[in-house]
Design a protein around this motif. Structure first.
Motif, PDB file in Angstrom:
ATOM      1  N   MET B  34      -3.079  -0.418   0.998  1.00 14.30           N
ATOM      2  CA  MET B  34      -1.837   0.319   1.111  1.00 14.30           C
ATOM      3  C   MET B  34      -1.317   0.748  -0.253  1.00 14.30           C
ATOM      4  O   MET B  34      -1.623   0.110  -1.271  1.00 14.30           O
ATOM      5  CB  MET B  34      -0.769  -0.571   1.780  1.00 14.30           C
ATOM      6  CG  MET B  34      -1.039  -0.838   3.232  1.00 14.30           C
ATOM      7  SD  MET B  34      -0.198  -2.294   3.824  1.00 14.30           S
ATOM      8  CE  MET B  34      -1.322  -3.552   3.222  1.00 14.30           C
ATOM      9  N   TYR B  49      -1.786   4.040   4.288  1.00 16.88           N
ATOM     10  CA  TYR B  49      -2.316   2.801   4.861  1.00 16.88           C
ATOM     11  C   TYR B  49      -3.703   3.119   5.373  1.00 16.88           C
ATOM     12  O   TYR B  49      -3.860   4.008   6.201  1.00 16.88           O
ATOM     13  CB  TYR B  49      -1.388   2.377   5.994  1.00 16.88           C
ATOM     14  CG  TYR B  49      -1.732   1.099   6.713  1.00 16.88           C
ATOM     15  CD1 TYR B  49      -0.917  -0.021   6.574  1.00 16.88           C
ATOM     16  CD2 TYR B  49      -2.811   1.018   7.571  1.00 16.88           C
ATOM     17  CE1 TYR B  49      -1.201  -1.184   7.261  1.00 16.88           C
ATOM     18  CE2 TYR B  49      -3.096  -0.142   8.265  1.00 16.88           C
ATOM     19  CZ  TYR B  49      -2.276  -1.247   8.098  1.00 16.88           C
ATOM     20  OH  TYR B  49      -2.544  -2.405   8.789  1.00 16.88           O
ATOM     21  N   LEU B  92      -3.915  -6.288   2.407  1.00 17.67           N
ATOM     22  CA  LEU B  92      -3.671  -7.240   3.486  1.00 17.67           C
ATOM     23  C   LEU B  92      -5.004  -7.825   3.926  1.00 17.67           C
ATOM     24  O   LEU B  92      -5.977  -7.089   4.100  1.00 17.67           O
ATOM     25  CB  LEU B  92      -2.996  -6.522   4.653  1.00 17.67           C
ATOM     26  CG  LEU B  92      -2.472  -7.373   5.807  1.00 17.67           C
ATOM     27  CD1 LEU B  92      -1.352  -8.282   5.335  1.00 17.67           C
ATOM     28  CD2 LEU B  92      -1.984  -6.472   6.926  1.00 17.67           C
ATOM     29  N   ALA B  95      -6.773 -11.471   8.505  1.00 24.77           N
ATOM     30  CA  ALA B  95      -5.933 -12.238   9.423  1.00 24.77           C
ATOM     31  C   ALA B  95      -4.526 -11.677   9.500  1.00 24.77           C
ATOM     32  O   ALA B  95      -3.758 -12.030  10.392  1.00 24.77           O
ATOM     33  CB  ALA B  95      -5.899 -13.702   8.980  1.00 24.77           C
ATOM     34  N   GLY B  96      -4.194 -10.807   8.561  1.00 24.60           N
ATOM     35  CA  GLY B  96      -2.862 -10.212   8.560  1.00 24.60           C
ATOM     36  C   GLY B  96      -1.760 -11.151   8.145  1.00 24.60           C
ATOM     37  O   GLY B  96      -0.595 -10.926   8.463  1.00 24.60           O
ATOM     38  N   ASN B  97      -2.108 -12.220   7.451  1.00 24.95           N
ATOM     39  CA  ASN B  97      -1.071 -13.168   7.077  1.00 24.95           C
ATOM     40  C   ASN B  97      -0.915 -13.316   5.576  1.00 24.95           C
ATOM     41  O   ASN B  97      -0.231 -14.229   5.114  1.00 24.95           O
ATOM     42  CB  ASN B  97      -1.344 -14.542   7.701  1.00 24.95           C
ATOM     43  CG  ASN B  97      -2.613 -15.170   7.148  1.00 24.95           C
ATOM     44  OD1 ASN B  97      -3.420 -14.506   6.534  1.00 24.95           O
ATOM     45  ND2 ASN B  97      -2.774 -16.452   7.392  1.00 24.95           N
ATOM     46  N   MET B  98      -1.553 -12.457   4.812  1.00 23.86           N
ATOM     47  CA  MET B  98      -1.359 -12.519   3.383  1.00 23.86           C
ATOM     48  C   MET B  98      -1.406 -11.115   2.788  1.00 23.86           C
ATOM     49  O   MET B  98      -2.374 -10.387   2.950  1.00 23.86           O
ATOM     50  CB  MET B  98      -2.417 -13.398   2.712  1.00 23.86           C
ATOM     51  CG  MET B  98      -2.165 -13.559   1.221  1.00 23.86           C
ATOM     52  SD  MET B  98      -3.151 -14.867   0.487  1.00 23.86           S
ATOM     53  CE  MET B  98      -2.401 -16.303   1.204  1.00 23.86           C
ATOM     54  N   LEU B  99      -0.316 -10.757   2.116  1.00 24.02           N
ATOM     55  CA  LEU B  99      -0.200  -9.446   1.490  1.00 24.02           C
ATOM     56  C   LEU B  99      -0.156  -9.659  -0.008  1.00 24.02           C
ATOM     57  O   LEU B  99       0.661 -10.419  -0.502  1.00 24.02           O
ATOM     58  CB  LEU B  99       1.082  -8.773   1.977  1.00 24.02           C
ATOM     59  CG  LEU B  99       1.335  -7.320   1.583  1.00 24.02           C
ATOM     60  CD1 LEU B  99       0.302  -6.412   2.200  1.00 24.02           C
ATOM     61  CD2 LEU B  99       2.728  -6.898   2.032  1.00 24.02           C
TER      62      LEU B  99
END
Lengths: 117, 111
Positions: B34, B49, B92, B95-99
């Motif tokens: 992104m 994105y 990202l 798992a989509g849990n860490m940016l």
């Protein structure tokens, strides 16, 4: 240098419970921290500005009684989502402001994914 | 080695120039790429994105991802003074849990 951590990275909770998210600046002091939320494929939305030792400033439309912010020290701010509901499920990101000389920068934490069942 | 490297700038260009902003990364777990734009005293605004190698175009903006080289770029054509801002790359994990954000590049477009 300039590392910001968040804990937990992922939390799942039941509707009606409260969840606390911590934001720490690991190697610098931050008098100001910011809390954002982000829905999938959307921009980060500023929720509130947290100043050490004083009350947070909330953006319009953000319920201060629902999203409690405490900035108790120069390296720690917490966001508590009270009585969480499924619509609160989102990605919460903090940033810490570092002012060193002429440099004024925000450093972002890795984010916390909240899922409310 | 930092997970993300981004030149802080400032980058100063004349109006109408093509701007190239870049980030390198080292974590193979990054799956979504992104670019954000942040004006002074505002929250970052998502510009582009993407999740695959190649180019993605949106108006004057083109995002380029090279997964093999772990390198992403944002190109701005016909730059305007209103493009003056800090541009942050962000990654990202699957798992989509860490940016993970780059430090940002400050861009100044002079009339």
């Amino acid at each position: 240098g300039a590392v910001v951590s968040q804990h937990p990275s992922w939390v799942i909770c039941k509707s009606g419970t409260s969840v606390k998210i911590e934001c720490r600046s690991l190697d610098f002091q931050a008098t100001t921290m910011f809390w954002y939320r982000q829905f999938p494929k959307q921009s980060l939305m500023l929720m509130a500005t947290s100043n050490e030792g004083s009350k947070a400033t909330y953006e319009q439309g953000v319920e201060k009684d629902k999203f409690l912010i405490n900035h108790a020290s120069l390296t720690l701010s917490t966001l508590t989502v009270t009585s969480a509901h499924p619509e609160d499920s989102s990605f919460y990101i903090c940033s810490a402001r570092s002012q060193r000389g002429a440099t004024d920068t925000q450093y972002f934490g890795p984010g916390t994914r909240l899922t409310v069942l | 080695q930092k997970e993300v490297e981004q030149d802080p700038g400032p980058l100063s260009v004349p109006e109408g120039a093509i701007v190239s902003l870049n980030c390198t990364y080292s974590n193979s777990a990054f799956q979504y790429f992104m670019w954000y734009r942040q004006y002074s005293r505002k929250g970052p605004e998502l510009l582009m994105y993407t999740y695959s190698s190649g180019n993605k175009e949106d108006g004057r903006f083109t995002a380029q991802v090279d997964k093999s080289s772990k390198y992403i770029s944002l190109f701005i054509r016909d730059s305007q003074p209103s493009d003056s801002a800090t541009y942050l790359c962000a990654f990202l994990n699957n798992a989509g849990n860490m940016l993970t954000f780059g430090g940002g590049t400050r861009l100044m477009v002079k009339p």
